[in-house]
Design an enzyme around this catalytic site. Structure first.
Site, PDB file in Angstrom:
ATOM      1  N   CYS A   1     -30.646   2.649  84.821  1.00 41.73           N
ATOM      2  CA  CYS A   1     -29.554   3.229  84.035  1.00 41.73           C
ATOM      3  C   CYS A   1     -29.938   4.634  83.566  1.00 41.73           C
ATOM      4  O   CYS A   1     -29.993   5.559  84.374  1.00 41.73           O
ATOM      5  CB  CYS A   1     -29.185   2.295  82.886  1.00 41.73           C
ATOM      6  SG  CYS A   1     -27.530   2.613  82.210  1.00 41.73           S
TER       7      CYS A   1
ATOM      8  N   GLU B   1     -32.394  -6.267  86.041  1.00 38.87           N
ATOM      9  CA  GLU B   1     -33.178  -7.231  85.268  1.00 38.87           C
ATOM     10  C   GLU B   1     -32.336  -8.383  84.747  1.00 38.87           C
ATOM     11  O   GLU B   1     -32.858  -9.473  84.479  1.00 38.87           O
ATOM     12  CB  GLU B   1     -33.876  -6.528  84.100  1.00 38.87           C
ATOM     13  CG  GLU B   1     -32.966  -6.060  82.968  1.00 38.87           C
ATOM     14  CD  GLU B   1     -32.343  -4.696  83.169  1.00 38.87           C
ATOM     15  OE1 GLU B   1     -31.824  -4.112  82.202  1.00 38.87           O
ATOM     16  OE2 GLU B   1     -32.376  -4.200  84.322  1.00 38.87           O
TER      17      GLU B   1
ATOM     18  N   HIS C   1     -28.211  -2.709  86.051  1.00 35.80           N
ATOM     19  CA  HIS C   1     -29.294  -3.400  85.354  1.00 35.80           C
ATOM     20  C   HIS C   1     -29.728  -4.630  86.158  1.00 35.80           C
ATOM     21  O   HIS C   1     -29.294  -5.754  85.882  1.00 35.80           O
ATOM     22  CB  HIS C   1     -28.846  -3.819  83.951  1.00 35.80           C
ATOM     23  CG  HIS C   1     -28.697  -2.681  83.007  1.00 35.80           C
ATOM     24  ND1 HIS C   1     -29.722  -2.232  82.214  1.00 35.80           N
ATOM     25  CD2 HIS C   1     -27.634  -1.877  82.743  1.00 35.80           C
ATOM     26  CE1 HIS C   1     -29.315  -1.209  81.483  1.00 35.80           C
ATOM     27  NE2 HIS C   1     -28.049  -0.975  81.794  1.00 35.80           N
TER      28      HIS C   1
END
Length: 547
Positions: A380, A521, A519
């Protein structure tokens, strides 16, 4: 119809209700049941989207674009069940819904009160999707006795009475403090917490007792007697080296069996815990170690980057290595050489964030990784800082910066390589945003498709050219700089399907340098590591062998 387990907490906050809920969900899955987990939070924010990471930790984003509590990340990581907007609600959202209905006249002129209107709204939320799964696990945020939590406790009390007998149970987490001076575990705080719960009409069926020391059998019997629960329903919860030991640890202590007994499910299906034995083996028996620096601006609170930390652990498990993470404050080298702070690491990760503070340090970290050929993953804002670094130092855009920082300063200082995203395509419709819109829920949120360039590094990592990833941002790399940046060597290897929004950049002549606008993750799990994190850690392992 689903069976409901309501998880509450007492004595102190941060006992691990979210982890216990997630572990229980995993154990029920191991016995062949389907589960869904949801979180009821008592704060008045509509959602955590506008809360500082220092206040609430990271904001977890679902595929359908909800900004939620980080506990939903635990739920997903342990069960693999993708969370939805309907799995998280706050007092703010509940009251907002009630007031909207009142303004529309839905209540036909009645006086609006906490009981029954607010509690009914909570009960309606709890029952969403109840026919889809075998078990619905509902965690109530906060601690019993908190004034803001009372409507939720009243709602689950009513809900349990509305359901057929045997459809709902209550699981209560408490603390057994250890007094070193007397060498004793004290049960009185647990007794008082249960008494508080009973005073509002809820009697726990299961007690999960956090403790740093073994709980003797006589203490468990004492707790059972004074708290009016079965002896085998007093479940110890000890500190663990890794959160991923929790399913096996809770199983050894009989939590899943206690839940099935409370529901009179007999005979209980035998659990298949092979997945969790494999996870535990990979954590406990690594075959090496790599050092990775997370260069961020909220490093004083690790929960601000919770999913990133866990995704790195998953990447380590995929490569059978331990990932030693060190948190590096980006402000340390805002205007100085980053080398003393970043020397010795095998890889560098720059995560997301908001605002200008610390960004020059992140840009320096990206430059250090590019010039030293250290594996770099920018997420990001970390991707945007890598693009700005490339524009300034390679592509000849000396004043490259972000419109976000000029907006904060109130004057134009930068050439905006990163700009405020004003419109994008979501599904079949166009979304439009202005810089003066409300902050809450107005970003590009949730899952979006991306198309990867054939032959790119990321296409090889993903094993294809079509992906879907979760987003949370309101600023975007300006596509008009693409040609200049690609001529300098920074390839735009992932784009939105319409070709307008850059999703991934990578240096073609670098061993491993990737920036992503999304993102990744948020979708990583211990038994299914995200491919980007798995390959990032692999690259770190390669670097460690060269030094």
């Amino acid at each position: 119809m689903a069976r409901f387990v309501f998880i509450t907490g007492g004595v102190v906050s941060s006992l691990g209700k979210g982890l216990a809920s997630a572990a229980l969900g995993a154990l029920l899955q191991a016995r062949g049941f389907t589960v869904r987990l949801r979180k009821l939070d008592p704060y008045l924010n509509v959602d955590p989207g506008t809360m500082s990471p220092f206040e609430h930790g990271e904001v977890f984003v679902t595929d359908d674009g909800a900004e939620t509590d980080l506990d939903l990340g635990h739920y997903e990581r342990f069960t693999g069940v993708a969370a939805r907007r309907t799995d998280s609600v706050s007092s703010g959202r509940i009251y907002s819904n009630v007031l909207e209905k009142e303004r529309r006249g839905d209540y036909l002129g009645k006086t609006i009160q906490v009981i029954p209107h607010v509690t009914n709204e909570i009960k309606d939320f709890i029952s969403i999707g109840e026919d889809e799964v075998d078990f619905m696990l509902c965690e109530i945020g906060g601690t019993v006795g908190d004034i803001e939590g009372l409507p939720f406790f009243e709602a689950i009390r009513q809900f349990s009475h509305d359901q057929p007998r045997g459809q709902c149970i209550f699981m209560h987490l408490t603390l057994l403090p250890y007094l070193a001076a007397s060498g004793e575990l004290k049960t009185k705080p647990t007794q008082h917490s249960v008494k508080e719960l009973q005073s509002i009409g809820i009697a726990p069926d299961i007690l999960v007792c956090r403790s740093e020391h073994p709980i003797p059998q006589k203490e468990r019997e004492k707790i059972a007697l004074f708290c009016n629960v079965r002896k085998d329903a007093v479940v110890p919860a000890y500190d663990l080296k890794s959160i991923y030991e929790a399913p096996l640890a809770y199983h050894r202590e009989g939590l899943d069996q206690a839940v099935l007994d409370a529901f009179n499910i007999s005979p209980a299906p035998k659990p298949n815990l092979d997945r969790w034995y494999d996870v535990a083996d990979r954590i406990e028996n690594p075959e090496g170690e790599v050092k990775i620096a997370i260069v961020g601006k909220y490093v004083q609170l690790e929960d601000a980057y919770k999913s990133i930390r866990e995704a790195l652990t998953h990447g380590g498990m995929a490569n059978r290595v331990k990932v030693a993470v060190e948190w590096v404050d980006a402000e340390l080298f805002e205007r100085e050489d980053p080398s003393p702070h970043l020397e010795g690491f095998h890889a560098i990760l720059v995560p997301g964030g908001f605002g200008e503070r610390g960004t020059e340090g992140k840009i320096s970290a990206a430059r250090f990784a590019r010039e030293r050929k250290i594996p770099y993953l920018g997420i990001c804002l970390g991707m945007q800082m890598a693009v700005i670094e490339a524009a300034r130092n390679v592509a000849g855009v000396a004043t490259a910066g972000s419109e976000e920082f000029d907006h904060e300063a109130g004057k134009k200082r930068f050439e905006p390589v990163v700009y405020h995203l004003k419109e994008w395509i979501q599904g079949n419709h166009r979304v439009e945003r202005r810089s003066d819109d409300d902050k809450g829920g107005t970003m590009r949120l949730g899952a979006y498709d991306a198309t990867l360039a054939g032959g790119s590094r990321v296409a090889g990592i993903y094993g294809g050219t079509a992906i879907e990833e979760r987003h949370r941002h309101r600023y975007e790399v300006d596509i008009k700089y693409r040609e200049k940046l690609e001529d300098a060597g920074l390839k735009f290897s992932g784009m939105s399907p319409d070709g307008r929004l850059p999703e991934i950049v990578e240096w073609a002549d670098h061993p491993w340098f990737i920036g992503v606008q999304f993102h990744p993750e948020l979708k990583s799990k211990p038994f299914a590591p995200h491919p980007l994190f798995a390959d990032f850690v692999r690259a770190a392992v390669e670097t460690s062998r060269l030094v």
